[in-house]
Enzyme design. Structure first.
Site, PDB file in Angstrom:
ATOM      1  CG  ASP A 123      -2.032   1.082   1.075  1.00  0.00           C
ATOM      2  OD1 ASP A 123      -2.644   1.188  -0.009  1.00  0.00           O
ATOM      3  OD2 ASP A 123      -2.261   1.810   2.050  1.00  0.00           O
ATOM      4  CB  CYS A 177     -15.579  -5.845 -17.269  1.00  0.00           C
ATOM      5  SG  CYS A 177     -14.685  -5.538 -15.737  1.00  0.00           S
ATOM      6  CB  CYS A 180     -20.751  -6.410 -16.157  1.00  0.00           C
ATOM      7  SG  CYS A 180     -21.006  -6.052 -14.412  1.00  0.00           S
ATOM      8  CB  CYS A 183     -18.422  -1.555 -10.208  1.00  0.00           C
ATOM      9  SG  CYS A 183     -17.704  -1.557 -11.856  1.00  0.00           S
ATOM     10  CB  CYS A 203     -14.040   8.417  -3.904  1.00  0.00           C
ATOM     11  SG  CYS A 203     -13.899   6.709  -3.335  1.00  0.00           S
ATOM     12  CB  CYS A 230     -17.194   3.456   0.041  1.00  0.00           C
ATOM     13  SG  CYS A 230     -18.560   3.252  -1.109  1.00  0.00           S
ATOM     14  CB  CYS A 233     -17.707   0.529  -6.817  1.00  0.00           C
ATOM     15  SG  CYS A 233     -16.153   0.896  -5.990  1.00  0.00           S
ATOM     16  CB  CYS A 237     -17.660  -7.123  -8.562  1.00  0.00           C
ATOM     17  SG  CYS A 237     -16.856  -7.978  -9.928  1.00  0.00           S
TER      18      CYS A 237
HETATM   19  C1  B12 Z   1      -4.580   6.480  -3.246  1.00  0.00           C
HETATM   20  C2  B12 Z   1      -5.333   5.184  -3.086  1.00  0.00           C
HETATM   21  C3  B12 Z   1      -6.723   5.262  -2.931  1.00  0.00           C
HETATM   22  C4  B12 Z   1      -7.501   6.548  -3.154  1.00  0.00           C
HETATM   23  C5  B12 Z   1      -7.621   6.788  -4.685  1.00  0.00           C
HETATM   24  C6  B12 Z   1      -8.041   5.510  -5.436  1.00  0.00           C
HETATM   25  C7  B12 Z   1      -7.759   5.486  -6.928  1.00  0.00           C
HETATM   26  N1  B12 Z   1      -8.580   4.789  -7.673  1.00  0.00           N
HETATM   27  O1  B12 Z   1      -6.809   6.068  -7.372  1.00  0.00           O
HETATM   28  C8  B12 Z   1      -8.822   6.247  -2.412  1.00  0.00           C
HETATM   29  C9  B12 Z   1      -8.711   6.724  -0.970  1.00  0.00           C
HETATM   30  C10 B12 Z   1     -10.086   6.853  -3.038  1.00  0.00           C
HETATM   31  C11 B12 Z   1      -8.821   4.713  -2.433  1.00  0.00           C
HETATM   32  C12 B12 Z   1      -9.976   3.957  -2.345  1.00  0.00           C
HETATM   33  C13 B12 Z   1     -10.001   2.568  -2.351  1.00  0.00           C
HETATM   34  N2  B12 Z   1      -8.936   1.765  -2.302  1.00  0.00           N
HETATM   35 CO1  B12 Z   1      -7.084   2.396  -2.506  1.00  0.00          CO
HETATM   36  N3  B12 Z   1      -5.269   2.842  -2.834  1.00  0.00           N
HETATM   37  C14 B12 Z   1      -4.639   3.953  -3.100  1.00  0.00           C
HETATM   38  C15 B12 Z   1      -3.135   3.713  -3.357  1.00  0.00           C
HETATM   39  C16 B12 Z   1      -2.358   4.069  -2.086  1.00  0.00           C
HETATM   40  C17 B12 Z   1      -2.558   4.451  -4.562  1.00  0.00           C
HETATM   41  C18 B12 Z   1      -3.428   4.331  -5.809  1.00  0.00           C
HETATM   42  C19 B12 Z   1      -2.974   5.218  -6.932  1.00  0.00           C
HETATM   43  O2  B12 Z   1      -1.808   5.265  -7.257  1.00  0.00           O
HETATM   44  N4  B12 Z   1      -3.943   5.942  -7.538  1.00  0.00           N
HETATM   45  C20 B12 Z   1      -3.737   6.673  -8.763  1.00  0.00           C
HETATM   46  C21 B12 Z   1      -4.482   5.913  -9.888  1.00  0.00           C
HETATM   47  C22 B12 Z   1      -4.250   6.605 -11.233  1.00  0.00           C
HETATM   48  O3  B12 Z   1      -3.890   4.635  -9.897  1.00  0.00           O
HETATM   49  P1  B12 Z   1      -4.681   3.238  -9.787  1.00  0.00           P
HETATM   50  O4  B12 Z   1      -6.080   3.434  -9.361  1.00  0.00           O
HETATM   51  O5  B12 Z   1      -3.842   2.339  -8.958  1.00  0.00           O
HETATM   52  O6  B12 Z   1      -4.726   2.773 -11.296  1.00  0.00           O
HETATM   53  C23 B12 Z   1      -3.597   2.269 -12.016  1.00  0.00           C
HETATM   54  C24 B12 Z   1      -4.017   1.229 -13.064  1.00  0.00           C
HETATM   55  O7  B12 Z   1      -5.186   0.555 -12.682  1.00  0.00           O
HETATM   56  C25 B12 Z   1      -4.137   2.008 -14.351  1.00  0.00           C
HETATM   57  N5  B12 Z   1      -5.403   2.724 -14.588  1.00  0.00           N
HETATM   58  C26 B12 Z   1      -6.168   3.426 -13.733  1.00  0.00           C
HETATM   59  N6  B12 Z   1      -7.184   4.017 -14.338  1.00  0.00           N
HETATM   60  C27 B12 Z   1      -7.079   3.705 -15.644  1.00  0.00           C
HETATM   61  C28 B12 Z   1      -7.904   4.062 -16.689  1.00  0.00           C
HETATM   62  C29 B12 Z   1      -7.571   3.593 -17.963  1.00  0.00           C
HETATM   63  C30 B12 Z   1      -8.469   3.994 -19.048  1.00  0.00           C
HETATM   64  C31 B12 Z   1      -6.405   2.776 -18.127  1.00  0.00           C
HETATM   65  C32 B12 Z   1      -6.025   2.314 -19.458  1.00  0.00           C
HETATM   66  C33 B12 Z   1      -5.608   2.415 -17.036  1.00  0.00           C
HETATM   67  C34 B12 Z   1      -5.957   2.881 -15.803  1.00  0.00           C
HETATM   68  O8  B12 Z   1      -3.120   3.001 -14.230  1.00  0.00           O
HETATM   69  C35 B12 Z   1      -2.967   3.394 -12.866  1.00  0.00           C
HETATM   70  C36 B12 Z   1      -1.499   3.579 -12.579  1.00  0.00           C
HETATM   71  O9  B12 Z   1      -0.835   2.321 -12.626  1.00  0.00           O
HETATM   72  C37 B12 Z   1      -3.133   2.155  -3.643  1.00  0.00           C
HETATM   73  C38 B12 Z   1      -1.855   1.432  -3.235  1.00  0.00           C
HETATM   74  C39 B12 Z   1      -0.754   1.592  -4.288  1.00  0.00           C
HETATM   75  N7  B12 Z   1       0.430   1.917  -3.850  1.00  0.00           N
HETATM   76  O10 B12 Z   1      -0.985   1.414  -5.468  1.00  0.00           O
HETATM   77  C40 B12 Z   1      -4.386   1.660  -2.871  1.00  0.00           C
HETATM   78  C41 B12 Z   1      -5.245   0.526  -3.497  1.00  0.00           C
HETATM   79  C42 B12 Z   1      -5.425   0.839  -4.962  1.00  0.00           C
HETATM   80  N8  B12 Z   1      -6.541   0.649  -2.821  1.00  0.00           N
HETATM   81  C43 B12 Z   1      -7.119  -0.464  -2.586  1.00  0.00           C
HETATM   82  C44 B12 Z   1      -8.441  -0.613  -2.050  1.00  0.00           C
HETATM   83  C45 B12 Z   1      -8.837  -1.983  -1.554  1.00  0.00           C
HETATM   84  C46 B12 Z   1      -9.325   0.480  -2.021  1.00  0.00           C
HETATM   85  C47 B12 Z   1     -10.838   0.466  -1.679  1.00  0.00           C
HETATM   86  C48 B12 Z   1     -11.621  -0.739  -2.190  1.00  0.00           C
HETATM   87  C49 B12 Z   1     -10.997   0.605  -0.146  1.00  0.00           C
HETATM   88  C50 B12 Z   1     -12.411   0.734   0.382  1.00  0.00           C
HETATM   89  N9  B12 Z   1     -13.160  -0.360   0.514  1.00  0.00           N
HETATM   90  O11 B12 Z   1     -12.860   1.817   0.711  1.00  0.00           O
HETATM   91  C51 B12 Z   1     -11.295   1.776  -2.394  1.00  0.00           C
HETATM   92  C52 B12 Z   1     -11.702   1.531  -3.873  1.00  0.00           C
HETATM   93  C53 B12 Z   1     -12.017   2.779  -4.630  1.00  0.00           C
HETATM   94  C54 B12 Z   1     -11.861   2.574  -6.150  1.00  0.00           C
HETATM   95  N10 B12 Z   1     -12.969   2.409  -6.878  1.00  0.00           N
HETATM   96  O12 B12 Z   1     -10.736   2.585  -6.666  1.00  0.00           O
HETATM   97  C55 B12 Z   1      -6.270  -1.639  -3.060  1.00  0.00           C
HETATM   98  C56 B12 Z   1      -6.839  -2.169  -4.377  1.00  0.00           C
HETATM   99  C57 B12 Z   1      -6.866  -3.674  -4.496  1.00  0.00           C
HETATM  100  C58 B12 Z   1      -7.496  -4.114  -5.790  1.00  0.00           C
HETATM  101  N11 B12 Z   1      -8.193  -5.253  -5.775  1.00  0.00           N
HETATM  102  O13 B12 Z   1      -7.366  -3.466  -6.834  1.00  0.00           O
HETATM  103  C59 B12 Z   1      -4.845  -0.967  -3.183  1.00  0.00           C
HETATM  104  C60 B12 Z   1      -3.946  -1.558  -4.263  1.00  0.00           C
HETATM  105  C61 B12 Z   1      -4.180  -1.100  -1.792  1.00  0.00           C
HETATM  106  C62 B12 Z   1      -3.646  -2.501  -1.512  1.00  0.00           C
HETATM  107  N12 B12 Z   1      -2.366  -2.622  -1.227  1.00  0.00           N
HETATM  108  O14 B12 Z   1      -4.353  -3.480  -1.578  1.00  0.00           O
HETATM  109  N13 B12 Z   1      -7.571   4.230  -2.615  1.00  0.00           N
HETATM  110  S1  SF4 Z   2     -18.984  -5.084 -11.411  1.00  0.00           S
HETATM  111 FE1  SF4 Z   2     -17.149  -6.361 -11.724  1.00  0.00          FE
HETATM  112  S2  SF4 Z   2     -17.463  -7.391 -13.702  1.00  0.00           S
HETATM  113 FE2  SF4 Z   2     -18.923  -5.685 -13.582  1.00  0.00          FE
HETATM  114  S3  SF4 Z   2     -17.891  -3.992 -14.630  1.00  0.00           S
HETATM  115 FE3  SF4 Z   2     -17.468  -3.786 -12.439  1.00  0.00          FE
HETATM  116  S4  SF4 Z   2     -15.527  -4.868 -12.133  1.00  0.00           S
HETATM  117 FE4  SF4 Z   2     -16.323  -5.509 -14.134  1.00  0.00          FE
HETATM  118  S1  SF4 Z   3     -18.746   3.213  -4.869  1.00  0.00           S
HETATM  119 FE1  SF4 Z   3     -16.511   3.074  -5.171  1.00  0.00          FE
HETATM  120  S2  SF4 Z   3     -15.970   4.914  -6.353  1.00  0.00           S
HETATM  121 FE2  SF4 Z   3     -18.048   5.222  -5.528  1.00  0.00          FE
HETATM  122  S3  SF4 Z   3     -17.787   6.311  -3.614  1.00  0.00           S
HETATM  123 FE3  SF4 Z   3     -17.782   4.119  -3.079  1.00  0.00          FE
HETATM  124  S4  SF4 Z   3     -15.609   3.467  -3.153  1.00  0.00           S
HETATM  125 FE4  SF4 Z   3     -15.751   5.466  -4.172  1.00  0.00          FE
END
Ligand code: B12
Ligand code: SF4
Ligand code: SF4
Length: 303
Positions: A123, A177, A180, A183, A203, A230, A233, A237
């Site tokens: 993380d 996905c 669907c 989420c 969020c 939260c 989403c 799934c």
């Molecule tokens: C900051 C952070 C948050 C922030 C911002 C989340 C976000 N989506 O960016 C907040 C506080 C909102 C958050 C919430 C949650 N988080 Co969080 N968070 C992080 C953290 C520390 C950094 C994420 C980050 O760099 N964000 C910036 C965005 C741009 O990056 P990203 O979402 O990781 O997406 C990457 C790829 O998926 C891709 N990508 C993203 N979007 C897109 C879009 C397109 C079109 C494409 C092509 C690619 C792409 O590129 C990005 C860079 O590599 C990571 C740990 C880590 N070091 O990675 C945990 C992490 C992502 N979180 C995690 C979790 C569990 C959650 C929650 C479910 C917790 C909860 N129940 O409340 C929610 C889910 C919200 C959601 N829908 O994403 C887990 C995810 C596990 C998984 N199965 O994916 C992580 C990995 C922590 C862990 N070690 O397990 N989180």
């Molecule tokens: S609910 Fe699950 S299967 Fe459906 S779009 Fe979201 S991540 Fe994909």
């Molecule tokens: S449903 Fe997912 S994206 Fe929406 S507020 Fe909750 S954690 Fe954030």
């Protein structure tokens, strides 16, 4: 068995639901990350704005690293919506639990091969954990951003071990996905934007866990009775029908306090109640702020 199979088998023996391997190389999604930062999406999370160079390549984070061993721990998907605490936060603090298990995995590998580098990331390290999970074949990126595995669903927590040993990469999994969009439809705030990027400022997870200060009044009604995180989403799934038998025991649900209790905890009571929980990091002030909003929403009959 190959060394790769041996490592993955050991990770599963330690309680991880899945593990996989990727060759350490430059990140492929820094462009997405930079765009996300440029949009102002990091908000209060200043730690995301720094260490760009380290984030762009795990070999910069851990000099000498040749492979990324990515792991995923399953947490319960069964949480009742509205119960306040996200299901991932009801068990023991996953940072501590996963770190300890990855240490054991590193020791195991050291017993088999000569390695100098073994850096654990859970993380908080500057690494794009979701990208590495995709590259190591843990799953695909779901529409809400979560990594989804066809046998485990998306209630997964990630951790990595960066090791100085050359290993063969696991195969990536195709995105399933399809049409669907449950989420996206389940999100009460529409935090996931058209381009697939999440705006944390809308969020509930960000607002209840990370955001300091007061929560904007216009968004408060949509927080429902959320106290910490939260699940809207994620638990929706359909792939979560799988993997419930693989929940890491340390992450299984424990009873959590209700909003009325959370609003009045002293610093000392809070520390005692959440001593081995991720909730500890949020502190008593933010928890009571969330509880006040939750009670207000309950009184107003908001979902
Ligand atoms: C900051 C952070 C948050 C922030 C911002 C989340 C976000 N989506 O960016 C907040 C506080 C909102 C958050 C919430 C949650 N988080 Co969080 N968070 C992080 C953290 C520390 C950094 C994420 C980050 O760099 N964000 C910036 C965005 C741009 O990056 P990203 O979402 O990781 O997406 C990457 C790829 O998926 C891709 N990508 C993203 N979007 C897109 C879009 C397109 C079109 C494409 C092509 C690619 C792409 O590129 C990005 C860079 O590599 C990571 C740990 C880590 N070091 O990675 C945990 C992490 C992502 N979180 C995690 C979790 C569990 C959650 C929650 C479910 C917790 C909860 N129940 O409340 C929610 C889910 C919200 C959601 N829908 O994403 C887990 C995810 C596990 C998984 N199965 O994916 C992580 C990995 C922590 C862990 N070690 O397990 N989180
Ligand atoms: S609910 Fe699950 S299967 Fe459906 S779009 Fe979201 S991540 Fe994909
Ligand atoms: S449903 Fe997912 S994206 Fe929406 S507020 Fe909750 S954690 Fe954030």
């Amino acid at each position: 068995v190959t060394i790769e199979e041996d490592i993955i088998g050991k990770a599963q023996e330690l309680g991880f639901a899945a593990a996989g391997i990727a060759v350490a190389a430059p990140s492929e999604t820094m462009r997405v990350y930079r765009k996300w930062i440029a949009e102002g999406y990091a908000a209060d999370m200043d730690y995301l704005k720094c260490h760009t160079a380290l984030r762009s390549d795990p070999r910069k984070l851990a000099p000498g690293a040749k492979s990324v061993i990515a792991t995923a721990a399953r947490y319960p998907a069964s949480g009742e919506p509205g119960a306040g605490f996200s299901t991932y936060a009801r068990g023991q603090d996953y940072h501590v639990v996963l770190r300890q298990k990855l240490r054991q995995l590193a020791d195991y590998i050291k017993g088999r091969a000569k390695i100098s580098t073994a850096r654990i990331c859970v993380d908080s390290a500057p690494i794009l954990e979701r990208e590495w999970a995709v590259r190591a074949g843990i799953g695909w990126r779901g529409k809400q951003g979560q990594i989804v595995n066809p046998k485990l669903g998306c209630c997964l927590l990630l951790g990595e071990l960066l090791v100085g040993i050359e290993l063969r990469s696991s195969a990536r999994l195709p995105n399933r996905c399809g049409t669907c969009r449950r989420c996206l439809d389940a999100c009460p705030t529409g935090a996931v934007k058209e381009d697939g990027l999440l705006d944390p400022r809308e969020c509930i997870s960000y607002l209840t866990i990370e955001h300091k200060g007061s929560i904007p009044a216009d968004i408060r009604p949509r927080l429902g009775e959320a106290l910490f995180g939260c699940d809207m989403c994620t638990t929706v799934c359909p792939w979560n029908r799988f993997g419930n038998d693989l929940v890491m025991p340390e992450l299984s649900e424990r009873p959590m306090p209700g909003a009325a209790e959370c609003i009045n905890l002293t610093e000392q009571e809070f520390g005692k109640r959440f001593k081995d929980s991720v909730v500890l990091r949020t502190g008593p002030l933010r928890l009571s702020r969330n509880a006040a909003i939750a009670l207000g929403n309950r009184k107003a009959g908001r979902p």
